[in-house]
Design an enzyme around this catalytic site. Sequence first.
Site, PDB file in Angstrom:
ATOM      1  N   HIS A  48       0.678  -1.179   0.096  1.00  0.00           N
ATOM      2  CA  HIS A  48       0.176  -0.245   0.062  1.00  0.00           C
ATOM      3  C   HIS A  48       0.783   1.126  -0.047  1.00  0.00           C
ATOM      4  CE1 HIS A  48      -3.639   2.398   0.898  1.00  0.00           C
ATOM      5  NE2 HIS A  48      -2.800   2.943   1.732  1.00  0.00           N
ATOM      6  N   GLU A 100      -1.828  -5.377  -3.902  1.00  0.00           N
ATOM      7  CA  GLU A 100      -2.335  -5.050  -2.806  1.00  0.00           C
ATOM      8  C   GLU A 100      -3.862  -5.653  -2.920  1.00  0.00           C
ATOM      9  OE1 GLU A 100      -3.145  -1.057  -2.876  1.00  0.00           O
ATOM     10  OE2 GLU A 100      -3.708  -0.931  -0.567  1.00  0.00           O
ATOM     11  N   ASN A 143      27.167 -22.593  -2.441  1.00  0.00           N
ATOM     12  CA  ASN A 143      27.850 -23.838  -2.454  1.00  0.00           C
ATOM     13  C   ASN A 143      27.454 -24.756  -1.674  1.00  0.00           C
ATOM     14  OD1 ASN A 143      29.855 -23.082  -4.234  1.00  0.00           O
ATOM     15  ND2 ASN A 143      31.382 -22.425  -2.910  1.00  0.00           N
TER      16      ASN A 143
END
Length: 636
Positions: A46, A68, A373
């Site tokens: 918002h 929203e 990794n």
Amino acid sequence: MHEESYRELFFSESEDYLKNINQAMVKLEAAPGDKASLEEIFRCLHTIKGMSATMGFDNLAKLSHSMESLFDELRQGRIKLTLTITDKLFYCIDIVSQLLEDTKNNQESNVDVNLLTNELKNLSLAGDPNEFFLTPAEKLSISSRPDLEGKFLKIKISLVTDCAMKQVRAFLVLKELSRFGEIIKTVPSQNILEEGKFENNFLVVLVTKEDPENIRQDLMGISEIEFVEAKEMQINSQNAIPGVADKDTGEHYVKKIQSMRIPVKRLDQLMNLVQELVIARIRLAQLRQAQKNPSLDEISFSFDRLVTSLQEEVLATRFLPIAHILDNFPRMVRDLAHNAGKEVNFLISGSEIELDRVILDEIGDPLVHLVRNAIDHGIEIPQVRIKNNKPAAGKVEIRVSRQKGQIFVEVIDDGEGIDTETVKNEAIRKGLLSKDDGQWLEPKKILDILTTSGFSTKKEVTEVSGRGVGLDVVKNRLDMLGGGMDFFSQRNQGSRFVLALPLTVAIIKAMLVKVGDETYAIPLMNIRETIKLKTSEIKFIQHFEVFRIREEVIPIIRLDKELGLDLKNEEKNDIPVVIVEAGMMISGLVVSAVIGEQDIVVKPLGAPLKKTRGISGATILGNGKVALILDAAGIK
């Protein structure tokens, strides 16, 4: 405030809101009923929508408004969070981030926002109208109207399956119902009903004095109406949305400004001025000692106190919690695990610990490499983990701690660990290791191989790894910062990489030492202790000088030879030695004299000297001369 200042503020705040949205989305995916996360995401979207509209960034405003609206449906309980909705929302969050970047760089975006908003709208229409709630605001509105007389009816209308003009039938139903009383609410909304974008049934709340059965029979007279159900309902707390409290109607007030944003460039300029003051303070202290003037003593003590306080305050402004970079990691881990078909539980501890902003900027990429990794090389797929009597979901943890003026960041996983045989064979194949050396592969040597540029044990190149880029980047960044790295690994149990970092690289405490006529600085965080060593205590092991202290054998490094000073060895009975430790390496540095501890201002070296082994920077002494800062990890 100038337009450019507004732009900077907009982008800075939007990035913070996006970070909060990503964090809340990860929580929401793990716990779809988390009301707090839903409210946080809705609030942030918002705000972004409002700011974007104010700045005239229409695409950003349009997309954030659609997101929203979808979150409003979720938090009101009208639709449920599904995997499809979750993936689409994560994708839209990335698009918002891309739009922000394009707008910031004044670039034309190729994103079809209209297509995305339509997709979000279709997801919003997927709710079940049988799930009906009154919001607290609607309850308040109804209770404040004494003119509403009669009973409240919940009327469900179902159209025939092949109804061609749903919006026309809905319009006729609403028009007919308005004759009997006042329509309070429809599910879905009247706008959606008028557009015909709903399934074959909808709900209407009606206030009327008419009998429910009469209304039902009247509506059944409209063509293409298959079924009508009209029941009386009570307007009370059971019709409110579960878990959502009424809004506070108390008086709002304007809060005083508690914080403000300052451009990083201005903070750096302030830091430079403080560094000059620190150098001036040191020079004044030396002058005071030479002059022996009581008046000068008083001014010097006062100046020293003020500069020290100012130095601490300015350094504090450069410090940020390590959460500043770690907050983005849960989303990254989620995406990496999702793409690799793996399940990963990700934990972060100690994220409140603060570090210099300069260090935070530099360690972001190394940490990304280590986490990638851990997921790509370390964590196994669920089937393999179950076969090895492990939980299906792997565990990756970032653990941050502070010890002895240093910050330690550990990246831990419970995966398959590092296969030393694979590392050894690949290193021999690439000529990084001889077959003879391969027979005695120590942990330190494994780390040296893994951090060699271009080295990788990954057979296939993926988006995550396999190109030989990774741990060498980590090592180079840590060396540049004056830090270090250790690693521990056990086959089928997991791996642990430990990064040692200084708190700051601007003003640090150091020990000044003499080597011949030259003065050098050794960072205090690398110093274990200083001792006086007798000549008879120095022994030889395979042509290397060592000494023993508290049952520990420590190698000796003569700094005059390492630094190329070529001084004549003066036979002293008491030899000053500074014992330093960097990572797993401990050594004793032989110096001519130990001057003492002092705050020093770290200045980076220029391009020609930047990669000089054993030197990490320079500082200006109180007498105006330049002293080089020794890198404990680089002196071997």
